[in-house]
Design a protein around this motif. Structure first.
Motif, PDB file in Angstrom:
ATOM      1  N   SER A  13      47.826  21.937  36.053  1.00  0.00           N
ATOM      2  CA  SER A  13      48.141  20.766  36.096  1.00  0.00           C
ATOM      3  C   SER A  13      49.428  20.116  36.525  1.00  0.00           C
ATOM      4  N   PHE A  14      49.763  19.356  36.660  1.00  0.00           N
ATOM      5  CA  PHE A  14      51.636  19.104  36.546  1.00  0.00           C
ATOM      6  C   PHE A  14      51.741  17.835  35.965  1.00  0.00           C
ATOM      7  N   GLY A  15      52.710  18.184  35.143  1.00  0.00           N
ATOM      8  CA  GLY A  15      52.291  17.009  33.811  1.00  0.00           C
ATOM      9  C   GLY A  15      51.324  16.382  33.083  1.00  0.00           C
ATOM     10  N   LYS A  16      50.655  15.698  33.189  1.00  0.00           N
ATOM     11  CA  LYS A  16      49.162  15.076  32.649  1.00  0.00           C
ATOM     12  C   LYS A  16      48.944  14.987  34.188  1.00  0.00           C
ATOM     13  N   THR A  17      49.306  15.215  35.426  1.00  0.00           N
ATOM     14  CA  THR A  17      47.999  15.345  36.486  1.00  0.00           C
ATOM     15  C   THR A  17      47.297  16.280  36.605  1.00  0.00           C
ATOM     16  N   LYS A  18      45.867  16.777  36.250  1.00  0.00           N
ATOM     17  CA  LYS A  18      45.305  17.607  36.961  1.00  0.00           C
ATOM     18  C   LYS A  18      45.007  18.261  38.389  1.00  0.00           C
ATOM     19  N   ALA A  19      45.193  19.115  39.030  1.00  0.00           N
ATOM     20  CA  ALA A  19      45.503  18.754  40.014  1.00  0.00           C
ATOM     21  C   ALA A  19      43.837  19.676  40.774  1.00  0.00           C
ATOM     22  N   LEU A  20      43.510  20.628  39.451  1.00  0.00           N
ATOM     23  CA  LEU A  20      42.777  21.978  39.547  1.00  0.00           C
ATOM     24  C   LEU A  20      42.076  21.854  38.261  1.00  0.00           C
ATOM     25  N   SER A  21      40.692  21.581  38.667  1.00  0.00           N
ATOM     26  CA  SER A  21      39.966  21.556  37.562  1.00  0.00           C
ATOM     27  C   SER A  21      39.149  22.939  36.765  1.00  0.00           C
ATOM     28  N   ASP A  22      38.759  23.408  37.580  1.00  0.00           N
ATOM     29  CA  ASP A  22      37.848  24.827  37.761  1.00  0.00           C
ATOM     30  C   ASP A  22      37.222  25.119  39.239  1.00  0.00           C
ATOM     31  N   VAL A  23      37.935  25.829  39.515  1.00  0.00           N
ATOM     32  CA  VAL A  23      37.958  26.829  40.744  1.00  0.00           C
ATOM     33  C   VAL A  23      37.458  27.952  40.994  1.00  0.00           C
ATOM     34  N   SER A  24      36.322  28.439  41.190  1.00  0.00           N
ATOM     35  CA  SER A  24      36.284  29.910  41.703  1.00  0.00           C
ATOM     36  C   SER A  24      35.513  30.242  42.544  1.00  0.00           C
ATOM     37  N   PHE A  25      36.102  31.338  43.704  1.00  0.00           N
ATOM     38  CA  PHE A  25      35.082  31.828  44.383  1.00  0.00           C
ATOM     39  C   PHE A  25      35.949  33.256  44.774  1.00  0.00           C
ATOM     40  N   THR A  26      35.119  34.121  46.225  1.00  0.00           N
ATOM     41  CA  THR A  26      36.000  35.414  45.927  1.00  0.00           C
ATOM     42  C   THR A  26      35.756  35.570  47.965  1.00  0.00           C
ATOM     43  N   VAL A  27      36.390  35.864  48.040  1.00  0.00           N
ATOM     44  CA  VAL A  27      36.422  36.612  49.700  1.00  0.00           C
ATOM     45  C   VAL A  27      36.640  37.917  48.870  1.00  0.00           C
ATOM     46  N   GLU A  28      34.850  38.582  50.360  1.00  0.00           N
ATOM     47  CA  GLU A  28      34.975  40.035  49.836  1.00  0.00           C
ATOM     48  C   GLU A  28      35.563  40.832  51.603  1.00  0.00           C
ATOM     49  N   SER A  29      35.703  41.922  50.961  1.00  0.00           N
ATOM     50  CA  SER A  29      36.203  42.556  51.839  1.00  0.00           C
ATOM     51  C   SER A  29      35.478  42.950  53.421  1.00  0.00           C
ATOM     52  N   GLY A  30      36.371  41.984  55.255  1.00  0.00           N
ATOM     53  CA  GLY A  30      35.863  41.970  55.921  1.00  0.00           C
ATOM     54  C   GLY A  30      35.105  41.024  56.327  1.00  0.00           C
ATOM     55  N   GLU A  31      35.688  39.541  55.316  1.00  0.00           N
ATOM     56  CA  GLU A  31      35.008  38.351  55.037  1.00  0.00           C
ATOM     57  C   GLU A  31      36.075  37.608  55.529  1.00  0.00           C
ATOM     58  N   VAL A  32      35.257  36.067  56.275  1.00  0.00           N
ATOM     59  CA  VAL A  32      36.117  34.929  56.527  1.00  0.00           C
ATOM     60  C   VAL A  32      36.003  34.043  56.158  1.00  0.00           C
ATOM     61  N   VAL A  33      36.349  33.357  54.629  1.00  0.00           N
ATOM     62  CA  VAL A  33      36.448  32.331  53.885  1.00  0.00           C
ATOM     63  C   VAL A  33      36.789  30.883  54.575  1.00  0.00           C
ATOM     64  N   GLY A  34      36.922  30.665  55.238  1.00  0.00           N
ATOM     65  CA  GLY A  34      36.470  28.805  55.426  1.00  0.00           C
ATOM     66  C   GLY A  34      36.787  27.937  53.722  1.00  0.00           C
ATOM     67  N   PHE A  35      37.944  27.773  54.085  1.00  0.00           N
ATOM     68  CA  PHE A  35      38.549  27.036  52.527  1.00  0.00           C
ATOM     69  C   PHE A  35      38.736  25.224  52.587  1.00  0.00           C
ATOM     70  N   ILE A  36      37.779  24.181  52.325  1.00  0.00           N
ATOM     71  CA  ILE A  36      37.681  23.357  53.528  1.00  0.00           C
ATOM     72  C   ILE A  36      37.785  21.820  52.105  1.00  0.00           C
ATOM     73  N   GLY A  37      38.715  21.275  52.638  1.00  0.00           N
ATOM     74  CA  GLY A  37      38.286  19.734  51.963  1.00  0.00           C
ATOM     75  C   GLY A  37      39.853  18.778  52.288  1.00  0.00           C
ATOM     76  N   PRO A  38      39.429  16.889  52.043  1.00  0.00           N
ATOM     77  CA  PRO A  38      41.266  16.500  52.242  1.00  0.00           C
ATOM     78  C   PRO A  38      41.961  16.627  51.797  1.00  0.00           C
TER      79      PRO A  38
END
Length: 293
Positions: A13-38
């Motif tokens: 959170s930045f002050g009263k603004t919640k930027a992230l509320s629940d972010v969970s993911f993994t990147v495995e060895s040798g893996e390419v993970v595309g992280f997308i969103g506007p």
């Protein structure tokens, strides 16, 4: 495979603004993970937490099994990072900055540096203050790709590059992928992610809304079917799982739900089919599913 990146329930959170509320993911060895969103979805905030630039308010975030905040200096020795807007020292030349970045990282491969400078067509004798945005990105990319790292983090890395340079970047990422390197790629170019990523993570309003391989996620949207028959193709409009039906004589295009494909094929088989082309949903289709509304 081992987990190179691990995020569990990360909040920020930045002050009263919640930027992230629940972010969970993994990147495995040798893996390419595309992280997308506007813009504003939480991508860059997530990456800054991983880099130890800002501190999370909750959850767990690790790279190489180490806490990203407490062990950021150790972690940085083994990662390369390129942001979406590379800031440089204006009075130094591009070549001087690349060498400085490589030295700060602990060395690097000078032959590879020279190869990349040629590939990206960068004039390294120019002072950075005279560079366009695209050339500033090239400096960051060349420096990052010239050192040996276990994890590469790219946050909109091709911003400002022309299509030819984007293609060269993709080719170099494929080489890293084939060499077994782990890569977290945040990009607004969905075709780029679709080409490179083993797994896709879609973030919306600070939460992960989908994660998985493209094949695993394709069930979420409909395939596009182009069909031509000798029989009355109009009857296909009433088959279960057929949507957006458009007919032109004995030709038609429509969307088909995956779970009804068998029924659609059985119905089509009765019409003396001349042509039947089915295209799976693209990453753009998957992305728009979460942002149309």
């Amino acid at each position: 495979m081992t987990e190179v990146v691990k995020m569990e329930g990360v909040q920020k959170s930045f002050g009263k603004t919640k930027a992230l509320s629940d972010v969970s993911f993994t990147v495995e060895s040798g893996e390419v993970v595309g992280f997308i969103g506007p813009n504003g979805s939480g991508k860059s905030t997530t990456i800054r937490i991983l880099l130890g630039i800002i501190r999370r308010n909750g959850g767990n975030a690790e790279i190489f099994g180490m806490d990203v905040w407490k062990n950021s200096l150790e972690i940085h020795k083994r990662i390369s990072y390129v942001p979406g807007d590379v800031n440089l020292w204006g009075s130094l030349t591009g070549g001087e900055i690349i060498d400085l970045f490589m030295k700060l990282h602990g060395g690097g491969d000078k032959e590879r540096r020279d190869y990349l400078i040629k590939r990206f067509e960068l004039d390294t004798k120019k002072k950075a203050k005279n560079y366009s945005k695209g050339n500033r990105q090239k400096v960051g990319l060349i420096a990052a790709l010239s050192v040996q790292s276990d994890l590469y983090i790219f946050d909109e890395p091709t911003s400002g590059l022309d299509p030819l340079m984007e293609s060269i970047f993709q080719e170099e990422i494929e080489k890293l992928k084939n060499a077994g390197k782990s890569i977290l790629l945040s990009s607004h170019i969905l075709s780029e992610v679709e080409r490179l990523a083993d797994k896709v993570v879609i973030v919306r309003k600070g939460e992960i809304v989908e994660t998985g391989t493209l094949d695993e996620l394709r069930y979420l949207t409909r395939s596009t079917v182009e069909m031509e028959t000798k029989g009355d193709i109009g009857v296909m409009a009433d088959v279960a799982g057929v949507f957006d039906f458009e007919q032109d004589g004995n030709k038609a295009t429509f969307s088909a739900e995956q779970e009804h494909l068998n029924e659609i094929l059985l119905a089509a088989g009765k019409l003396d089919v001349i042509k039947f082309d089915s295209s799976p949903p693209t990453l753009e289709d998957l992305f728009m599913r979460h942002y149309e509304g």
